[in-house]
Write a protein that holds these residues in place. Sequence first.
Motif, short mmCIF file in Angstrom:
data_model
loop_
_atom_site.label_atom_id
_atom_site.label_comp_id
_atom_site.label_asym_id
_atom_site.label_seq_id
_atom_site.Cartn_x
_atom_site.Cartn_y
_atom_site.Cartn_z
N THR A 187 17.37 47.37 23.25
CA THR A 187 17.53 48.26 24.40
C THR A 187 18.90 48.93 24.43
O THR A 187 19.18 49.69 25.33
N ASN A 188 19.75 48.64 23.44
CA ASN A 188 21.08 49.23 23.39
C ASN A 188 21.22 49.91 22.02
O ASN A 188 21.34 49.26 21.00
N SER A 234 22.16 48.33 18.27
CA SER A 234 21.19 48.42 17.18
C SER A 234 21.84 49.04 15.94
O SER A 234 21.66 48.55 14.82
#
Length: 118
Positions: free
Chosen positions: A97-98, A102
Amino acid sequence: MASTNNPKVPVALPAEVKAALEAAVRRLGTQTRAAEELGVSAAVVNNLLKDRYLGNVATMADRIRGQFMAETVRCPVLGELSKRDCLDNQQRPLVFTNALRSRLFQACKTCPNRRDAS
């Protein structure tokens, strides 16, 4: 019957790194404050100063160089950053979600600045 495994042997920090750690302890007032700046326990700092640290001394030396000696590395994702920040980013887990985390997770796997945890 006693174990035949050899216990780890402590390795001393390089002289200039140890001097930087000692100077940081003097400047900050306590080993605990120096440890907080490094992101480790006071026991780790104490053992490093007494040449009794059994962990990865090379990684700790890089953390000290990055935090107290202002050494930097070139990150393929973030650009220039301290060795300490580089090591911290290598240890962070993948978070889908980031987007930045990632990208860091993927880049850190093959980065020439990679310090394998041991």
